[in-house]
Scaffold this motif. Structure first.
Motif, short mmCIF file in Angstrom:
data_model
loop_
_atom_site.label_atom_id
_atom_site.label_comp_id
_atom_site.label_asym_id
_atom_site.label_seq_id
_atom_site.Cartn_x
_atom_site.Cartn_y
_atom_site.Cartn_z
N VAL A 16 0.86 -1.17 0.00
CA VAL A 16 0.00 0.00 0.00
C VAL A 16 0.90 1.23 0.00
O VAL A 16 1.64 1.48 0.95
CB VAL A 16 -0.94 0.01 1.22
N GLU A 17 0.85 2.01 -1.10
CA GLU A 17 1.72 3.16 -1.24
C GLU A 17 1.07 4.46 -0.75
O GLU A 17 1.76 5.40 -0.36
CB GLU A 17 2.13 3.34 -2.70
N ARG A 18 -0.27 4.49 -0.79
CA ARG A 18 -0.93 5.74 -0.41
C ARG A 18 -2.37 5.45 -0.01
O ARG A 18 -3.03 4.61 -0.61
CB ARG A 18 -0.91 6.72 -1.58
N LEU A 19 -2.82 6.16 1.03
CA LEU A 19 -4.22 6.08 1.45
C LEU A 19 -4.69 7.46 1.85
O LEU A 19 -4.03 8.15 2.63
CB LEU A 19 -4.37 5.12 2.64
N ARG A 20 -5.83 7.88 1.29
CA ARG A 20 -6.45 9.12 1.73
C ARG A 20 -7.95 8.89 1.85
O ARG A 20 -8.53 8.11 1.08
CB ARG A 20 -6.14 10.30 0.79
N CYS A 21 -8.57 9.55 2.82
CA CYS A 21 -10.00 9.41 3.05
C CYS A 21 -10.67 10.78 2.89
O CYS A 21 -10.19 11.77 3.44
CB CYS A 21 -10.28 8.84 4.44
N ASP A 22 -11.76 10.82 2.15
CA ASP A 22 -12.37 12.09 1.73
C ASP A 22 -13.89 12.07 1.87
O ASP A 22 -14.61 12.41 0.94
CB ASP A 22 -12.00 12.39 0.27
N ARG A 23 -14.39 11.70 3.06
CA ARG A 23 -15.83 11.53 3.18
C ARG A 23 -16.61 12.82 2.94
O ARG A 23 -17.71 12.79 2.36
CB ARG A 23 -16.19 10.93 4.53
N GLN A 24 -16.07 13.97 3.36
CA GLN A 24 -16.80 15.21 3.16
C GLN A 24 -16.91 15.58 1.68
O GLN A 24 -17.84 16.28 1.27
CB GLN A 24 -16.15 16.35 3.95
N MET A 25 -15.97 15.09 0.87
CA MET A 25 -16.07 15.33 -0.57
C MET A 25 -17.26 14.57 -1.16
O MET A 25 -17.81 14.98 -2.18
CB MET A 25 -14.78 14.94 -1.28
N TYR A 26 -17.65 13.47 -0.50
CA TYR A 26 -18.81 12.75 -1.01
C TYR A 26 -20.11 13.46 -0.63
O TYR A 26 -21.10 13.37 -1.33
CB TYR A 26 -18.82 11.31 -0.55
N VAL A 27 -20.12 14.15 0.50
CA VAL A 27 -21.29 14.97 0.83
C VAL A 27 -21.51 15.99 -0.29
O VAL A 27 -22.63 16.18 -0.79
CB VAL A 27 -21.10 15.69 2.17
N ARG A 28 -20.44 16.62 -0.70
CA ARG A 28 -20.52 17.64 -1.76
C ARG A 28 -20.90 17.03 -3.10
O ARG A 28 -21.68 17.62 -3.86
CB ARG A 28 -19.16 18.34 -1.85
N THR A 29 -20.36 15.86 -3.41
CA THR A 29 -20.71 15.19 -4.66
C THR A 29 -22.18 14.83 -4.70
O THR A 29 -22.88 15.09 -5.70
CB THR A 29 -19.85 13.92 -4.84
N PHE A 30 -22.67 14.22 -3.62
CA PHE A 30 -24.09 13.86 -3.60
C PHE A 30 -24.99 15.09 -3.65
O PHE A 30 -26.08 15.05 -4.22
CB PHE A 30 -24.40 13.01 -2.36
N GLN A 31 -24.53 16.19 -3.07
CA GLN A 31 -25.32 17.42 -3.16
C GLN A 31 -25.43 17.89 -4.61
O GLN A 31 -26.50 18.33 -5.05
CB GLN A 31 -24.70 18.52 -2.31
N SER A 32 -24.35 17.79 -5.36
CA SER A 32 -24.39 18.16 -6.77
C SER A 32 -25.34 17.25 -7.54
O SER A 32 -26.11 17.72 -8.40
CB SER A 32 -22.99 18.10 -7.38
N TRP A 33 -25.29 15.95 -7.26
CA TRP A 33 -26.21 15.03 -7.94
C TRP A 33 -27.65 15.33 -7.58
O TRP A 33 -28.53 15.34 -8.45
CB TRP A 33 -25.85 13.60 -7.57
N LEU A 34 -27.91 15.57 -6.30
CA LEU A 34 -29.27 15.86 -5.86
C LEU A 34 -29.78 17.16 -6.48
O LEU A 34 -30.94 17.22 -6.93
CB LEU A 34 -29.30 15.95 -4.33
N ASP A 35 -28.93 18.17 -6.55
CA ASP A 35 -29.33 19.43 -7.18
C ASP A 35 -29.68 19.20 -8.65
O ASP A 35 -30.67 19.74 -9.16
CB ASP A 35 -28.20 20.45 -7.08
N GLY A 36 -28.88 18.39 -9.34
CA GLY A 36 -29.14 18.11 -10.75
C GLY A 36 -30.43 17.35 -10.95
O GLY A 36 -31.19 17.61 -11.89
N LEU A 37 -30.69 16.39 -10.06
CA LEU A 37 -31.91 15.60 -10.17
C LEU A 37 -33.14 16.46 -9.93
O LEU A 37 -34.14 16.37 -10.67
CB LEU A 37 -31.86 14.45 -9.18
#
Length: 299
Positions: free
Chosen positions: A232-253
């Motif tokens: 394993v060379e790299r690990l990053r966790c970005d849960r708040q970025m998924y809040v923002r992504t889902f908000q964009s999808w929800l806005d589009g829908l």
């Protein structure tokens, strides 16, 4: 160039390790590309974006964050300019097209849904081919330089899998991925993982109506699965970025609700709106997380 494989295998992964069935995946993705096109970004990238400071939430800003995510995994897998690359869970092909734009000679996308294969075939790019198969049924004709996989790992186990079955299935996947790569080859994976939640907390609504037959991994299960097969060379966790992504999808829908209802009906639109809301809460509270992991083949 002939495809590595183009047959679908509807059974569970080899060795009895249960994963999501092709029927379950089709119940979600085969609703219609036109429907998803109303609320995803123009590239039809259906996974968490990668934001930077200053990114806007308008369509142009969202597309830029999604493209940055694709490039992040391409760079992490050392796949730019590679001769042969495998995309496990290729969706509608945005990663495949980006790989071709960045010089990949040949890209194989793996999927279990006809809607995805039809869409990618429609690009008319001879460098891109799609294998309609689960990972356990895949037999490439030659090793790959790099592997990428964006949010397919969630479908490698079912909620009713025992812990032993789940661990065996993950181990089998990493063994197969190891065999598909050239010596020193790299793999970049993005997956939703359990955070502070457990399997018992899994949304019954999502299990029944959104992603049946699917379960999330825990980070330690991924690490155990790849042990001695990958570094394993790299690990990053970005849960708040998924809040923002889902908000964009929800806005589009919501902005395209009338058009969406004309395609799939109001009940399906309601279901997807609820799904976006449930996942936003899960990522915001830390019940779920989003992991991006870079691997290098060992041995």
């Amino acid at each position: 160039m002939s495809p590595d494989t183009n047959q679908i295998h509807p059974t569970s992964p080899a060795g009895g390790h249960p994963g999501t069935s092709s029927d379950a995946l089709r119940s979600h993705y085969d609703i219609g590309t036109d429907f998803f096109g109303l609320w995803l970004d123009p590239s039809l990238t259906y996974s968490c974006a990668l934001y930077e400071a200053g990114d806007t939430d308008d369509p142009a800003g969202f597309l830029a964050a999604q493209t940055r995510k694709l490039d992040f995994h391409i760079d992490q897998a050392h796949a730019a300019g590679a001769e042969r690359v495998l995309d496990i869970g290729c969706g509608w092909g945005s990663m495949m097209r980006r790989l071709a734009e960045r010089g990949a000679g040949h890209v194989t996308g793996m999927t279990m849904t006809e809607a995805h294969r039809t869409h990618v075939t429609g690009f008319g790019d001879p460098r891109l081919e799609v294998a309609l198969t689960p990972w356990a049924g895949f037999e490439p004709e030659a090793p790959y330089d790099a592997i990428v996989s964006l949010e397919a790992f969630e479908h490698f186990a079912r909620l009713d899998s025992t812990e032993a079955e789940k661990k065996a299935g993950y181990r089998a996947f990493f063994e197969r991925a190891h065999s598909w790569l050239k010596p020193g080859g790299r793999m970049s994976i993005q997956t939703i993982v359990y955070g502070r939640a457990t399997k018992a907390d899994f949304s019954t609504f999502c299990a029944a109506e959104v992603f049946p037959d699917s379960d999330l991994p825990r980070l330690h299960e991924i690490m155990e699965g790849c042990d001695r097969l990958f570094e394993v060379e790299r690990l990053r966790c970005d849960r708040q970025m998924y809040v923002r992504t889902f908000q964009s999808w929800l806005d589009g829908l919501r902005a395209n609700r009338a058009a969406a209802e004309a395609i799939v009906g109001p009940a399906v639109v309601d279901r997807f709106e609820k799904y976006c809301g449930v996942f936003m809460i899960g990522f915001h509270t830390g019940a779920m997380n989003l992991a991006r992991i870079g691997f290098r083949k060992a041995g």
